[in-house]
Design an enzyme around this catalytic site. Structure first.
Site, PDB file in Angstrom:
ATOM      1  N   HIS A 130      -2.672   1.787  -9.023  1.00 17.00           N
ATOM      2  CA  HIS A 130      -1.963   1.574  -7.757  1.00 17.00           C
ATOM      3  C   HIS A 130      -2.317   0.214  -7.173  1.00 17.00           C
ATOM      4  O   HIS A 130      -3.327  -0.389  -7.538  1.00 17.00           O
ATOM      5  CB  HIS A 130      -2.322   2.665  -6.733  1.00 17.00           C
ATOM      6  CG  HIS A 130      -1.662   3.983  -7.011  1.00 17.00           C
ATOM      7  ND1 HIS A 130      -2.196   4.914  -7.868  1.00 17.00           N
ATOM      8  CD2 HIS A 130      -0.491   4.504  -6.554  1.00 17.00           C
ATOM      9  CE1 HIS A 130      -1.385   5.961  -7.928  1.00 17.00           C
ATOM     10  NE2 HIS A 130      -0.343   5.739  -7.145  1.00 17.00           N
ATOM     11  N   LYS A 134      -4.336   0.757  -1.444  1.00 22.05           N
ATOM     12  CA  LYS A 134      -4.472   2.217  -1.446  1.00 22.05           C
ATOM     13  C   LYS A 134      -5.865   2.633  -0.969  1.00 22.05           C
ATOM     14  O   LYS A 134      -6.875   2.106  -1.442  1.00 22.05           O
ATOM     15  CB  LYS A 134      -4.186   2.781  -2.848  1.00 22.05           C
ATOM     16  CG  LYS A 134      -4.146   4.293  -2.866  1.00 22.05           C
ATOM     17  CD  LYS A 134      -3.408   4.837  -4.072  1.00 22.05           C
ATOM     18  CE  LYS A 134      -3.444   6.367  -4.123  1.00 22.05           C
ATOM     19  NZ  LYS A 134      -2.825   7.006  -2.945  1.00 22.05           N
TER      20      LYS A 134
HETATM   21  N1  LIG Z   1       3.587  11.825  -1.821  1.00 25.56           N
HETATM   22  C1  LIG Z   1       4.200  10.703  -2.235  1.00 25.56           C
HETATM   23  O1  LIG Z   1       5.257  10.737  -2.893  1.00 25.56           O
HETATM   24  C2  LIG Z   1       3.620   9.400  -1.853  1.00 25.56           C
HETATM   25  C3  LIG Z   1       2.495   9.374  -1.077  1.00 25.56           C
HETATM   26  N2  LIG Z   1       2.002   8.205  -0.603  1.00 25.56           N
HETATM   27  C4  LIG Z   1       0.903   8.322   0.345  1.00 25.56           C
HETATM   28  O2  LIG Z   1       1.441   8.111   1.644  1.00 25.56           O
HETATM   29  C5  LIG Z   1       0.470   7.527   2.477  1.00 25.56           C
HETATM   30  C6  LIG Z   1       1.054   6.261   3.118  1.00 25.56           C
HETATM   31  O3  LIG Z   1       1.323   5.322   2.124  1.00 25.56           O
HETATM   32  P1  LIG Z   1       1.854   3.851   2.504  1.00 25.56           P
HETATM   33  O4  LIG Z   1       3.042   3.933   3.376  1.00 25.56           O
HETATM   34  O5  LIG Z   1       1.917   3.120   1.225  1.00 25.56           O
HETATM   35  O6  LIG Z   1       0.614   3.309   3.362  1.00 25.56           O
HETATM   36  P2  LIG Z   1       0.632   2.198   4.506  1.00 25.56           P
HETATM   37  O7  LIG Z   1      -0.803   1.831   4.746  1.00 25.56           O
HETATM   38  O8  LIG Z   1       1.609   1.135   4.181  1.00 25.56           O
HETATM   39  O9  LIG Z   1       1.182   3.003   5.791  1.00 25.56           O
HETATM   40  C7  LIG Z   1       0.424   3.963   6.486  1.00 25.56           C
HETATM   41  C8  LIG Z   1       0.726   3.771   7.958  1.00 25.56           C
HETATM   42  O10 LIG Z   1       0.131   4.820   8.720  1.00 25.56           O
HETATM   43  C9  LIG Z   1      -0.253   4.250   9.955  1.00 25.56           C
HETATM   44  N3  LIG Z   1      -1.158   5.102  10.718  1.00 25.56           N
HETATM   45  C10 LIG Z   1      -2.501   4.954  10.943  1.00 25.56           C
HETATM   46  N4  LIG Z   1      -2.937   5.955  11.749  1.00 25.56           N
HETATM   47  C11 LIG Z   1      -1.845   6.732  12.028  1.00 25.56           C
HETATM   48  C12 LIG Z   1      -1.648   7.895  12.816  1.00 25.56           C
HETATM   49  N5  LIG Z   1      -2.654   8.469  13.511  1.00 25.56           N
HETATM   50  N6  LIG Z   1      -0.418   8.452  12.852  1.00 25.56           N
HETATM   51  C13 LIG Z   1       0.616   7.883  12.196  1.00 25.56           C
HETATM   52  N7  LIG Z   1       0.487   6.755  11.458  1.00 25.56           N
HETATM   53  C14 LIG Z   1      -0.724   6.196  11.373  1.00 25.56           C
HETATM   54  C15 LIG Z   1      -0.832   2.880   9.560  1.00 25.56           C
HETATM   55  O11 LIG Z   1      -0.878   2.015  10.698  1.00 25.56           O
HETATM   56  C16 LIG Z   1       0.170   2.441   8.524  1.00 25.56           C
HETATM   57  O12 LIG Z   1       1.243   1.703   9.083  1.00 25.56           O
HETATM   58  C17 LIG Z   1      -0.758   7.311   1.595  1.00 25.56           C
HETATM   59  O13 LIG Z   1      -1.631   8.394   1.779  1.00 25.56           O
HETATM   60  C18 LIG Z   1      -0.201   7.328   0.186  1.00 25.56           C
HETATM   61  O14 LIG Z   1      -1.132   7.746  -0.768  1.00 25.56           O
HETATM   62  C19 LIG Z   1       2.578   7.003  -0.908  1.00 25.56           C
HETATM   63  C20 LIG Z   1       3.667   6.958  -1.707  1.00 25.56           C
HETATM   64  C21 LIG Z   1       4.278   8.155  -2.249  1.00 25.56           C
HETATM   65  O1  LIG Z   2      -0.617   5.293  -2.248  1.00 27.41           O
HETATM   66  C1  LIG Z   2       0.422   5.202  -2.938  1.00 27.41           C
HETATM   67  O2  LIG Z   2       1.091   4.153  -2.989  1.00 27.41           O
HETATM   68  C2  LIG Z   2       0.868   6.378  -3.683  1.00 27.41           C
HETATM   69  N1  LIG Z   2       0.262   7.499  -3.458  1.00 27.41           N
HETATM   70  C3  LIG Z   2       0.566   8.766  -4.005  1.00 27.41           C
HETATM   71  C4  LIG Z   2      -0.639   9.326  -4.733  1.00 27.41           C
HETATM   72  O3  LIG Z   2      -1.774   9.175  -4.247  1.00 27.41           O
HETATM   73  O4  LIG Z   2      -0.461   9.980  -5.754  1.00 27.41           O
HETATM   74  C5  LIG Z   2       1.844   8.798  -4.784  1.00 27.41           C
HETATM   75  C6  LIG Z   2       2.218   7.510  -5.468  1.00 27.41           C
HETATM   76  O5  LIG Z   2       1.566   7.419  -6.692  1.00 27.41           O
HETATM   77  C7  LIG Z   2       2.025   6.285  -4.605  1.00 27.41           C
END
Ligand SMILES: NC(=O)C1=CN([C@@H]2O[C@H](COP(=O)(O)OP(=O)(O)OC[C@H]3O[C@@H](n4cnc5c(N)ncnc54)[C@H](O)[C@@H]3O)[C@@H](O)[C@H]2O)C=CC1
Ligand SMILES: O=C(O)C1=N[C@H](C(=O)O)C[C@H](O)C1
Length: 233
Positions: A130, A134
């Site tokens: 990743h 992350k």
């Molecule tokens: N399940 C899936 O398909 C996927 C899961 N993810 C997960 O989603 C999460 C977010 O990923 P990204 O958008 O890439 O991260 P990112 O860091 O770009 O965005 C996260 C956002 O949450 C905000 N944040 C901080 N405290 C908060 C609060 N109390 N309430 C609401 N927002 C708050 C941050 O300021 C930031 O803008 C990660 O845990 C990642 O692993 C990411 C991609 C796919």
């Molecule tokens: O943090 C990410 O970007 C992603 N997080 C998810 C994970 O922890 O599996 C899903 C995806 O791989 C992207």
């Protein structure tokens, strides 16, 4: 559908784009835990940070708003979220990965593990790659893959990050700039190697899956998974 985006980072912004394309309205977009009225929304989509996810999910469930969460790294509180959902007659989906491709890959992984369970000369390992921002390791997807193998394979009963031990699936987590998410499973013997890999090229597959899940959950109560949404497996 009126959507609240709890977490407006890389994923929140990608979800906004897909949701607007599908005719939805974004009524809340926030990076804060307070300062908005969640009851303005028909559904909330949480892609925030590990330390905020449970608070956001619990708030939605207590106030009667269906919630989709893709945030990883908060699962110590998963059972508590399930309990809250049941107590409040709410609606909740968590998925470590919302993309169609990865959900097919999850099923392929379990089929392969079942076959490989007969073949003790092969040793399994998982690698995830990743982007460098992350916060958690291993990825939620890698943990789901490891749990899928454990559910089908007699030889393994737990996973460990960067450690090789008997009856344990080793997971390696690599961080390389701008990689949206790559997961590989390898079965290696002295004579050959079997390798399956899922590579995300962009975040749009994750975002589309989350919006489809939000559309699907409206009007339902209970705890669901992407398997229910996609009707696969
Ligand atoms: N399940 C899936 O398909 C996927 C899961 N993810 C997960 O989603 C999460 C977010 O990923 P990204 O958008 O890439 O991260 P990112 O860091 O770009 O965005 C996260 C956002 O949450 C905000 N944040 C901080 N405290 C908060 C609060 N109390 N309430 C609401 N927002 C708050 C941050 O300021 C930031 O803008 C990660 O845990 C990642 O692993 C990411 C991609 C796919
Ligand atoms: O943090 C990410 O970007 C992603 N997080 C998810 C994970 O922890 O599996 C899903 C995806 O791989 C992207």
């Amino acid at each position: 559908m009126k959507i609240a985006l709890l977490g407006y980072g890389k994923m929140g912004q990608t979800i906004e784009k897909i949701a607007l394309e599908r005719g939805h309205e974004i009524v809340i977009k926030t990076n804060e835990e307070e300062g908005y009225d969640i009851n303005q929304a028909d559904v909330a989509i949480d892609f925030s940070v590990p330390k905020a996810a449970f608070f956001n999910i619990a708030k939605c469930l207590k106030l009667g708003v269906p919630v989709i969460s893709g945030t990883t790294g908060w699962l110590d509180n998963y059972e508590h979220a399930i309990k809250l959902c049941k107590e409040n007659n709410g609606a909740f989906i968590y998925a470590s990965n919302f993309s169609l491709g990865v959900n097919i890959f999850f099923e392929l992984n379990k089929h392969l593990a079942k076959m490989m369970s007969q073949l003790k000369q092969y040793h399994v390992s998982i690698e995830e790659i990743h982007h460098t921002e992350k916060l958690d390791a291993p990825s939620g997807t890698a943990i789901t893959l490891a749990e899928g193998i454990i559910s089908q394979h007699d030889e393994y009963n737990k996973w460990l990050l960067n450690q090789n031990k008997k009856q344990t699936i080793p997971i390696t987590a690599k961080r390389i700039a701008n990689v949206p998410g790559t997961h590989s499973i390898e079965y290696k013997s002295n004579t050959d190697t079997i390798n399956i890999t899922h590579t995300a090229h962009t975040r749009e597959g994750f975002a589309l899956g989350a919006v489809v899940a939000a559309e699907w959950i409206l009007g339902k109560t209970g705890v669901f998974s992407m398997k229910d949404v996609l009707n696969i497996g």
